[in-house]
Design an enzyme around this catalytic site. Structure first.
Site, short mmCIF file in Angstrom:
data_model
loop_
_atom_site.label_atom_id
_atom_site.label_comp_id
_atom_site.label_asym_id
_atom_site.label_seq_id
_atom_site.Cartn_x
_atom_site.Cartn_y
_atom_site.Cartn_z
N LYS A 51 -20.14 -39.85 -50.09
CA LYS A 51 -18.99 -39.35 -49.32
C LYS A 51 -18.69 -37.88 -49.63
CE LYS A 51 -17.37 -42.75 -46.77
NZ LYS A 51 -17.66 -42.71 -45.33
N TYR A 97 -21.18 -44.85 -53.36
CA TYR A 97 -20.38 -44.54 -52.16
C TYR A 97 -19.68 -43.18 -52.31
CZ TYR A 97 -16.42 -45.49 -48.93
OH TYR A 97 -15.48 -45.45 -47.94
P1 NAI Z 1 -15.50 -51.45 -41.15
O1 NAI Z 1 -16.46 -52.24 -41.99
O2 NAI Z 1 -14.45 -52.17 -40.40
O3 NAI Z 1 -16.28 -50.52 -40.10
C1 NAI Z 1 -17.51 -49.93 -40.37
C2 NAI Z 1 -18.41 -50.14 -39.17
O4 NAI Z 1 -19.63 -49.43 -39.38
C3 NAI Z 1 -18.77 -51.61 -38.97
O5 NAI Z 1 -18.41 -52.03 -37.66
C4 NAI Z 1 -20.27 -51.64 -39.20
O6 NAI Z 1 -20.95 -52.59 -38.40
C5 NAI Z 1 -20.68 -50.22 -38.86
N1 NAI Z 1 -21.95 -49.84 -39.47
C6 NAI Z 1 -22.34 -50.08 -40.75
N2 NAI Z 1 -23.59 -49.60 -40.94
C7 NAI Z 1 -23.97 -49.04 -39.77
C8 NAI Z 1 -25.15 -48.37 -39.36
N3 NAI Z 1 -26.17 -48.19 -40.20
N4 NAI Z 1 -25.21 -47.91 -38.09
C9 NAI Z 1 -24.19 -48.09 -37.22
N5 NAI Z 1 -23.04 -48.74 -37.56
C10 NAI Z 1 -22.94 -49.20 -38.83
O7 NAI Z 1 -14.85 -50.38 -42.16
P2 NAI Z 1 -13.76 -49.21 -41.94
O8 NAI Z 1 -12.77 -49.36 -43.01
O9 NAI Z 1 -13.32 -49.14 -40.53
O10 NAI Z 1 -14.64 -47.93 -42.29
C11 NAI Z 1 -14.91 -46.86 -41.40
C12 NAI Z 1 -15.29 -45.64 -42.21
O11 NAI Z 1 -14.17 -45.19 -42.98
C13 NAI Z 1 -16.42 -45.90 -43.22
O12 NAI Z 1 -17.28 -44.78 -43.27
C14 NAI Z 1 -15.68 -46.05 -44.53
O13 NAI Z 1 -16.50 -45.76 -45.63
C15 NAI Z 1 -14.56 -45.03 -44.31
N6 NAI Z 1 -13.41 -45.22 -45.19
C16 NAI Z 1 -12.57 -46.27 -44.98
C17 NAI Z 1 -11.45 -46.42 -45.79
C18 NAI Z 1 -10.46 -47.49 -45.56
O14 NAI Z 1 -9.38 -47.46 -46.24
N7 NAI Z 1 -10.70 -48.44 -44.66
C19 NAI Z 1 -11.16 -45.48 -46.89
C20 NAI Z 1 -12.09 -44.38 -46.98
C21 NAI Z 1 -13.17 -44.27 -46.14
#
Ligand code: NAI
Length: 302
Positions: free
Chosen positions: A168, A164
């Site tokens: 990133k 990851y």
């Molecule tokens: P989340 O799991 O709630 O949201 C991620 C969304 O992306 C999900 O709704 C999922 O269905 C969708 N998704 C996954 N694979 C997909 C694909 N191939 N095509 C289309 N949609 C897809 O997680 P969150 O926390 O909202 O994460 C959002 C972004 O922020 C991610 O890129 C994550 O890596 C990044 N991030 C989040 C952090 C946190 O503290 N929550 C910290 C650092 C980065």
């Protein structure tokens, strides 16, 4: 007030967590939004149209405009189809927030190379495919705002997140070059490095009081600013968590210059290694490829 009237935004992975908040905020300020989400699990299994549909319904209920898209960002065709949905539904693409993400954490000793390819597929290539499909439209119209979602796991490292974290940080490298190439056409490319309590981070065993402060909606104002006409920054990585904001950046130390005509020995490098790596004397080194080479050579002449 900063508004997005007349602007068309794509938010990937907008069916939950951070992406949902970004989509709701942009729509509440006048943007027409493509809510992309394939609706799978945190580790990327399965799929379900209801995640994107629910957010579209929320936006419409609040008086906004939105359409759903269920393609995966992780294929070339998917990335192209997501951007095409914006063009077909609303006639243009102004804003792209690459937010879709999955997790497959394992220590590097136990790393599964299939997991690496899968995680790179969603995070790095998913970001690349969407940005590539949007790029020509944004450059042709002389306006574009792109935000990639990086992570502290990439910029700082984190145990168990080698796949990851490296995906990133790859997108930060992509941003550095796109920020340079987009400059003449008013296409700005930045990264957000968020911290938020979502289903992705809900089981990390963090203190409850701390987790309660990590509302995903507190990240979105920074993302929306980076998407606005008012934003004239490109190539920045903004950290955002619990209402606190900052910037992460690459720096190069002032370093040491030996005479290139005389050659350099291993011992010279060893002797001056503390000066070479002295972070108290460092400057930002992006955007731009030259770094400090000329500056150090000039110091020889002085
Ligand atoms: P989340 O799991 O709630 O949201 C991620 C969304 O992306 C999900 O709704 C999922 O269905 C969708 N998704 C996954 N694979 C997909 C694909 N191939 N095509 C289309 N949609 C897809 O997680 P969150 O926390 O909202 O994460 C959002 C972004 O922020 C991610 O890129 C994550 O890596 C990044 N991030 C989040 C952090 C946190 O503290 N929550 C910290 C650092 C980065």
């Amino acid at each position: 007030m900063i508004r997005f009237d007349g602007r068309v935004a794509v938010v990937t992975g907008a069916g939950a967590g951070l992406g949902r908040e970004h989509a709701l905020l942009l729509a509440s300020r006048g943007a027409k939004v493509v809510v992309n989400d394939l609706g799978g699990s945190v580790s990327g299994e399965g799929g379900n149209s209801s995640a994107a549909d629910k957010v579209v319904a929320e936006i419409k209920a609040a008086g906004g405009e939105a359409v759903a898209n269920y393609d995966s960002v992780a294929t070339r065709e998917g990335g192209a189809a997501i951007i095409q949905t914006a063009l077909d539904s609303f006639g243009r693409i102004d804003i792209l927030i690459c937010n879709a993400g999955v997790l497959r954490d394992k220590s590097f000793a136990k790393a599964d190379l299939d997991d690496f390819e899968f995680v790179f597929g969603v995070h790095y290539f998913g970001t690349l495919y969407c940005a590539h499909a949007a790029w020509k439209h944004m450059n042709a119209q002389g306006f574009g705002r792109i935000v990639f979602t990086t992570s502290i796991a990439g910029t700082s490292g984190n145990f168990g997140q080698s796949n990851y974290g490296s995906a990133k940080l790859g997108m930060v490298g992509l941003m550095n070059t796109l920020a340079i190439e987009g400059q003449k056409n008013n296409v700005k490319v930045n990264c957000i490095s968020p911290g938020a309590l979502t289903r992705m981070t809900g089981n990390l065993g963090m203190d409850e009081d701390f987790m309660a402060k990590l509302k995903p909606g507190l990240v979105s104002p920074a993302v929306a600013y980076l998407c606005s006409e008012e934003c004239d920054v490109s190539g920045a990585t903004i950290t955002a968590a619990a209402g606190g904001f900052g910037r992460v950046h690459m720096f190069e130390t002032r370093g040491v210059q030996f005479d290139p005509a005389k050659g350099v020995t291993i011992e010279q490098v060893a002797e001056r290694f503390d000066d070479i790596t002295d972070l108290t004397r460092a400057d930002p080194c992006t955007p731009g490829a030259e770094g400090k080479i000329q500056e150090r050579l000039d110091s020889l002449a002085r």
